[in-house]
Design a protein around this motif. Structure first.
Motif: not given
Length: 462
Positions: A419, A432, A434, A436-437, A442-446, A454, A457
């Motif tokens: 990650y 926030k 970002v 990235k896997n 895939d990308q996701k915001d936290y 996070f 996860k």
């Protein structure tokens, strides 16, 4: 032009990935040592020569690395000794210390020196390097680690049973199923030497027999002849080479062969007790096999002896071994203290796990997350984020410079980082970060204020 650097034959450098795999084996072994009640000790890498010499037989003594005395050591040697060119008489004059050959003899020395501080029976484990001036080949090194466990001050055969279980537990945990734990008893070999008329040549008999797997039956017999064991005596020992059948069948044959040897019959009785107890308690994945030709070359063994073979199909020497020694501390002045111990061959176990592809994939990942660096302001904020992730148990790092993003991603990819965190100016404004896997893209915001989600996860593997 500078000379190309090198390292001595029989030694190795270890990469980060190799160290991670070695530590995985060490931690697994250590865990089971402690589960079985063993306590850790450490001893110096070198000992006084008199501590080591004469404890391993003539062949072992030749493999001990001697350390030259400091200073002008040659000037202290008298002319007669120097001109004789006799290494046996010269060596003690110029070398008073040596690198340890194994961990067992130093352990015996430790026990004698600290006997008033130790509670007996003393169960100790020791994981340290040893050195042998052997000829390097696959699985045979001049510098290698031993992982030893010993019990001193207990003569119960339950200790031997526990060591068989310990081998089984460790190899099962490592996924190394199908290992064979070979067992014999030095009393049986003493009995055979006695009944064939070679009792006075027991050491030569066992040293030669110990080479059976390496050089074969005919060369073993030839070496026995060279050592003074008669053809008639070797012929009488032939049933030893021809032994087959189940453990109980072999033990019955041994009772016939050793009927006139008290010590030989005692060895048979001890093996019967160990094997029957193991049959009763059972093993998880390893198997116990009686091998009446197993000798173990070290002179200090007096009872049960062990050697562990890798699963069938893997060409490798023994990956473990050990045995009972009834008076090893006696050589240092502490008499009548019985002991038994085993050793795990870390380096050979590593090669076997590598060949069978048994190392967990997780060992290839040394970092859970890498935070990219977008500049001084963003880097400072990223450092604060990374510090928080570390406190929550993640292996996290910040790329040290704000170089090109492509280069930072390439670094993460080479390190196998799963990650990558992006924390730029816009993310700071929005409060926030970002993620990235690197495998899926895939990308996701936290939220910067709620990193726990996070972390959970990542720990759960997303």
């Amino acid at each position: 032009m500078a000379k190309k650097p090198s390292i001595p034959k029989g030694t190795r450098d270890f990469s980060p990935a190799e160290v991670a795999r070695r530590n995985y084996i060490i931690q697994t072994v250590k865990k089971h040592f402690e589960t079985y009640g063993f306590q850790p000790i450490e001893t110096p890498s070198f000992e006084n020569s008199e501590t080591l010499m004469g404890k391993y037989g003539d062949e072992g003594d030749r493999l001990i690395f001697k350390i030259l005395n400091s200073g002008d050591f040659i000037s202290k040697v008298d002319d007669v000794t120097y001109s004789s060119k006799n290494s046996a008489s010269l060596t003690p004059k110029i070398s008073e210390k040596a690198l340890r050959y194994d961990l067992t003899v130093p352990f015996a020395r430790y026990v004698v020196m600290h006997q008033n501080e130790i509670d007996f029976p003393f169960k100790r484990y020791q994981i340290q390097p040893v050195w042998r001036a052997d000829r390097p080949q696959k699985g045979r090194f001049r510098e290698f680690y031993q992982c030893d466990a010993d019990v001193l001050g207990a003569d119960s055969l339950l200790q031997e049973v526990e060591f068989v279980q310990l081998y089984d537990a460790v190899f099962t945990d490592l996924g190394l199923k199908g290992a064979t734990i070979k067992i014999n008893n030095r009393k049986i070999l003493s009995g055979i030497a006695e009944v064939i008329g070679a009792k006075h040549l027991l050491v030569d008999f066992t040293v030669a027999l110990d080479k059976l797997d390496k050089i074969g039956e005919e060369k073993v017999k030839a070496e026995m002849l060279e050592k003074g064991i008669s053809e008639n005596a070797i012929a009488k020992a032939q049933p030893l080479f021809d032994m087959s059948g189940t453990a109980s069948e072999q033990l019955e044959k041994l009772k016939t062969i050793l009927a006139d040897s008290e010590i030989g019959m005692l060895g048979v009785s001890e093996l019967e007790e160990i094997i029957s107890t193991i049959d009763m308690v059972g093993l998880q994945s390893a198997s116990l096999q009686l091998d009446v030709t197993l000798a173990r070359g070290l002179n200090y063994y007096t009872g049960a002896i062990f050697e562990v073979a890798a699963p069938e199909g893997v060409k490798m020497g023994s990956i473990g071994g050990g045995g009972r020694y009834d008076d090893l501390t006696g050589i240092f002045g502490l008499k009548d203290v019985s002991g038994v111990g085993i050793s795990f061959g870390l380096d050979r176990i590593y090669l076997v796990l590598e060949e069978l592809n048994l190392f967990p994939d997780s060992l290839d990942t040394s970092l859970d997350v890498l935070c990219l660096n977008f500049g001084k302001k963003e880097g400072t904020a990223a450092l604060k984020l990374v510090s928080g992730l570390r406190k929550q148990g993640l292996r996290a790092d910040l790329y040290p410079t704000d170089t090109k993003v492509q280069k930072q991603f390439k670094y993460a990819d080479k390190r196998g980082v799963p990650y990558v965190i992006l924390l730029g100016d816009q993310e700071l404004t929005d409060g926030k970060f970002v993620v990235k896997n690197m495998k899926t893209g895939d990308q996701k915001d936290y939220s910067l204020d709620a990193t726990e989600a996070f972390v959970e996860k990542v720990k759960s593997g997303f």
